[in-house]
Scaffold this active site. Structure first.
Site, PDB file in Angstrom:
ATOM      1  N   HIS A   3       3.418  -2.641   3.305  1.00  0.00           N
ATOM      2  CA  HIS A   3       3.496  -1.179   2.657  1.00  0.00           C
ATOM      3  C   HIS A   3       4.872  -0.927   1.919  1.00  0.00           C
ATOM      4  O   HIS A   3       6.017  -1.403   2.511  1.00  0.00           O
ATOM      5  CB  HIS A   3       3.430  -0.110   3.775  1.00  0.00           C
ATOM      6  CG  HIS A   3       1.925  -0.082   4.416  1.00  0.00           C
ATOM      7  ND1 HIS A   3       1.663  -0.985   5.146  1.00  0.00           N
ATOM      8  CD2 HIS A   3       1.175   0.981   3.898  1.00  0.00           C
ATOM      9  CE1 HIS A   3       0.339  -0.691   5.670  1.00  0.00           C
ATOM     10  NE2 HIS A   3       0.098   0.470   5.080  1.00  0.00           N
ATOM     11  N   HIS A  40      -4.908   9.284   0.005  1.00  0.00           N
ATOM     12  CA  HIS A  40      -5.262   8.458   1.152  1.00  0.00           C
ATOM     13  C   HIS A  40      -6.328   8.979   1.982  1.00  0.00           C
ATOM     14  O   HIS A  40      -5.672   9.127   3.370  1.00  0.00           O
ATOM     15  CB  HIS A  40      -3.865   8.336   1.712  1.00  0.00           C
ATOM     16  CG  HIS A  40      -3.509   6.924   2.707  1.00  0.00           C
ATOM     17  ND1 HIS A  40      -3.838   7.058   3.841  1.00  0.00           N
ATOM     18  CD2 HIS A  40      -3.289   6.089   2.378  1.00  0.00           C
ATOM     19  CE1 HIS A  40      -3.752   5.923   4.567  1.00  0.00           C
ATOM     20  NE2 HIS A  40      -3.243   5.061   3.483  1.00  0.00           N
ATOM     21  N   ASP A  76       0.880  -1.266   0.064  1.00  0.00           N
ATOM     22  CA  ASP A  76      -0.033   0.017  -0.104  1.00  0.00           C
ATOM     23  C   ASP A  76       0.818   1.280   0.204  1.00  0.00           C
ATOM     24  O   ASP A  76       1.875   1.157   0.579  1.00  0.00           O
ATOM     25  CB  ASP A  76      -0.949  -0.057   1.255  1.00  0.00           C
ATOM     26  CG  ASP A  76      -2.152  -0.926   0.940  1.00  0.00           C
ATOM     27  OD1 ASP A  76      -2.179  -1.807   0.415  1.00  0.00           O
ATOM     28  OD2 ASP A  76      -3.037  -0.699   2.064  1.00  0.00           O
ATOM     29  N   HIS A 116      -6.128   3.199  -4.341  1.00  0.00           N
ATOM     30  CA  HIS A 116      -6.031   3.670  -3.024  1.00  0.00           C
ATOM     31  C   HIS A 116      -6.469   4.807  -2.405  1.00  0.00           C
ATOM     32  O   HIS A 116      -5.899   5.590  -1.511  1.00  0.00           O
ATOM     33  CB  HIS A 116      -4.839   3.192  -2.385  1.00  0.00           C
ATOM     34  CG  HIS A 116      -4.703   2.694  -0.952  1.00  0.00           C
ATOM     35  ND1 HIS A 116      -5.674   2.066   0.009  1.00  0.00           N
ATOM     36  CD2 HIS A 116      -3.555   3.136   0.003  1.00  0.00           C
ATOM     37  CE1 HIS A 116      -5.078   1.889   1.057  1.00  0.00           C
ATOM     38  NE2 HIS A 116      -3.961   2.716   1.096  1.00  0.00           N
TER      39      HIS A 116
END
Length: 272
Positions: free
Chosen positions: A242, A150, A95, A146
């Site tokens: 991540h 964010h 991510d 995503h």
């Protein structure tokens, strides 16, 4: 009757009269209670059961209830999000990228280990580093939306605002890679709402959750990340890691061991 017979009869009558008198004047027999001494049996009274009373059966061992078999894990998480692969093999997801430092190193590791992964991309990062998105696609990995920047609270916004955000992110990804397939949407922080899932589905994306989270975004040690992933993983797990959002040196250091162990125990598959 002769004189002798008369005398005998008189004596008999006299004996009867004296014996009866003695019997009538005799005191009753005294009952003596004796304390049982050592070695003497003690009499106990046992009440008799009425005729026809069944003899009670001694209780048998208590029956232990049969434990219910654990339910097999389902592939669906909160609000119909996907959290398992649907097979024994596990999947890796990264991510918050693309990141100019960490994403290339993660891609190098994946290539050396023969592993494909899913990258959940932030729109503003895609805008800055489109070449990294091109490399992700070129090397056979899967793309995931995503959000634009964010936004943790995006799912609480009106549907029109959610849609505009996801569409803007998809446009930026396709600007970098025309015609790119964007199969998944992952809400930042896993803060899913029914509206976010609904909009992502309308845009042709599956809401992508996870099953294993080592909390690498909190920057624990590489050993802590490795241990958490290996201990939490099970057949079909989707692992959250991540490659963006900060210093990912510990995640990068943990990845070789994680990949090797997961490949050995379950196999690693690309989400589709």
């Amino acid at each position: 009757m002769t004189h002798r017979g008369a005398i005998v009869s008189a004596l008999v009558v006299l004996a009867l009269l004296v014996g009866g008198r003695w019997a009538l004047g005799r005191d009753p027999v005294e009952t003596i209670l004796v304390e049982p001494g050592p070695g003497m049996p003690v009499a106990t009274a046992s009440p008799s059961a009425p005729p026809g009373t069944p003899t009670p059966t001694p209780p048998g061992p208590t029956a232990t209830p049969t434990a219910k078999a654990p339910k097999p894990p389902t592939a669906t998480g909160p609000i119909e999000t996907r959290r398992l692969t649907g097979s024994k093999k596990v999947a890796l997801t990264f991510d918050d990228g693309p990141h100019p430092t960490w994403t290339p190193k993660v891609l190098d590791l994946l290539r050396r280990n023969g592993v494909k992964a899913t990258f959940c991309l932030v729109g503003t990062e895609v805008h800055q580093y489109p070449a990294l998105v091109q490399r992700i696609v070129r090397e056979g990995h899967t793309l995931c939306n995503h959000t634009w920047h964010h936004e943790l609270d995006l799912g609480t916004k009106p549907e029109a605002e959610i849609r505009a955000n996801l569409e803007a992110t998809n446009r930026e990804i396709r600007r970098a890679v025309p015609g790119a397939k964007i199969k998944f949407f992952r809400h930042p922080g896993g803060m899913w709402t029914a509206a976010a899932v609904k909009v992502s589905r309308e845009l042709g994306m599956t809401a992508l959750g996870w099953d294993v989270d080592p909390l690498d975004w909190k920057k624990p040690s590489s050993e802590a990340i490795r241990t958490r992933v290996i201990n939490q993983a099970r057949p079909g797990s989707i692992v959250l890691l991540h490659d963006g959002g900060g210093d990912r040196a510990a995640t990068l250091a943990a990845c070789p061991s994680i990949m090797g162990e997961l490949k050995r125990k379950y196999g690693i598959a690309l989400l589709n």
